[in-house]
Design an enzyme around this catalytic site. Structure first.
Site, mmCIF file in Angstrom:
data_model
loop_
_atom_site.group_PDB
_atom_site.id
_atom_site.type_symbol
_atom_site.label_atom_id
_atom_site.label_comp_id
_atom_site.label_asym_id
_atom_site.label_seq_id
_atom_site.Cartn_x
_atom_site.Cartn_y
_atom_site.Cartn_z
ATOM 1 N N LEU A 100 88.578 16.166 41.056
ATOM 2 C CA LEU A 100 88.997 17.025 39.974
ATOM 3 C C LEU A 100 88.944 18.340 40.666
ATOM 4 C CD1 LEU A 100 86.377 15.883 37.451
ATOM 5 C CD2 LEU A 100 88.596 15.301 37.409
ATOM 6 N N ASP A 101 89.784 19.202 39.899
ATOM 7 C CA ASP A 101 89.939 20.620 40.711
ATOM 8 C C ASP A 101 88.478 21.199 40.337
ATOM 9 O OD1 ASP A 101 92.542 20.193 40.462
ATOM 10 O OD2 ASP A 101 93.000 21.345 38.655
ATOM 11 N N VAL A 102 88.497 22.364 41.240
ATOM 12 C CA VAL A 102 87.091 23.139 41.351
ATOM 13 C C VAL A 102 86.838 23.554 40.084
ATOM 14 C CG1 VAL A 102 86.084 25.090 42.104
ATOM 15 C CG2 VAL A 102 87.441 23.697 43.572
#
Length: 314
Positions: free
Chosen positions: A146-148
């Protein structure tokens, strides 16, 4: 811009493929060798990319069949996983094979060059979870990311069997990944499929884009609720490209609210008190790698996303 590279780099010589005819030299080098545009430009500036035996500028347009000689930099040392407590990282489920977490905002999936913040892998190590050793050193056990700036449910493999099984399941699209997103405006149609290939943005290293020769990328969506200026949508990913949801909705001119990187309205973002994209990994379901049972995990909205929804509904 200049760059220096470690000794012992990899020397490559090859003709420019037909598909890169007319492309800028730095872009061609980036495409051929999987480098970022910044890294490729530094390499060209350092005189490490010759065209027909001559040093050329980054703007030089290469021609099909021209002889390209490139000295690639020596691989950088892999980032080290450091156990580090991660506030807000919640373990939803764990057994000997998998650990499922609810990832908070501001946390990366695993260490990477340039990232000094907290990671899921470091957080799990800090609370005593042993992760599978398969995969690159800094990504051991990681089967998806998952993206930051994206919150929600994520699974990590603890056993080698689980790693192999889950990597295969993700590859063959046997994992159901559902996200909720708030996008600007109203989608037409309200339910649909976005089928548009994605690859690195041709001009911005940190962004991705829909490009004709990108990797196949398919996003299914269904509008759940409409507000005067935005819509809450349920999103099911058929593929899992980097920034896929963000890129696809931005391409439709309906970027995720708060996603300034991909064109969101900063005024609306400020009104909703958002400093990141409204995007949440809501649900993950897959076949358990050991038992074969179908397992399903759901994550509630975090406080900032829930507050933004309340403002939209008022």
């Amino acid at each position: 811009m200049t760059g220096t590279f470690a000794a012992g780099g990899d020397h490559r010589s090859l003709p420019v493929p037909d598909g890169l005819d007319g492309m800028r030299l730095d872009q061609a080098v980036a495409r051929l060798f999987g480098l970022s545009r910044t890294a490729a430009a530094a390499l060209v500036d350092a005189g490490e990319a010759l065209v027909d035996g001559a040093v050329r500028p980054n703007s030089h347009k290469v021609r099909a069949g021209a002889w390209l000689e490139v000295t690639l930099p020596a691989p950088a040392a892999a980032p080290v996983v450091v156990p580090q407590a991660v506030p807000g990282l919640r373990v939803v489920y764990a057994d000997d094979d998998i650990v499922v977490v609810d990832k908070p905002v501001g946390v990366a999936a695993h260490p990477s060059p340039g990232w000094t913040g907290p990671t899921v892998i470091g957080g799990l190590a800090a609370i005593g979870h042993t992760i599978a050793t398969s995969g690159a050193a800094e990504r051991q056990g990681v089967v998806h990311r998952l993206d930051v700036g994206t919150t929600g449910v994520m699974v990590v493999a603890k056993s080698e069997q689980a790693y192999s099984a889950l990597k295969r399941a993700f590859k063959y699209r046997e994992v159901e990944k559902r996200y909720h997103a708030v996008v600007q405006g109203h989608l037409d149609p309200l339910r649909g499929t976005i089928d548009a290939p994605i690859d690195r943005h041709p001009h911005h290293d940190y962004r991705w884009a829909v490009v004709s020769d990108g990797k196949p990328s398919i996003t299914h969506y269904d509008t759940l609720e409409a507000f005067p200026s935005a819509s809450l949508v349920d999103v099911r990913l058929e593929t899992g490209r980097t920034h896929q949801i963000r890129v696809h909705f931005s391409t439709l001119r309906h970027p995720c609210v708060g996603d300034l990187t991909y064109g969101a309205d900063p005024t609306l973002s400020a009104r909703l008190k958002l400093d990141r994209q409204w995007l949440h990994a809501r649900e993950l379901s897959f076949e358990h790698p050991r038992t074969g049972d179908e397992v399903r995990f759901v994550s509630d909205y975090p406080d900032d996303l829930g507050r933004a929804l309340e403002i939209l509904r008022d």
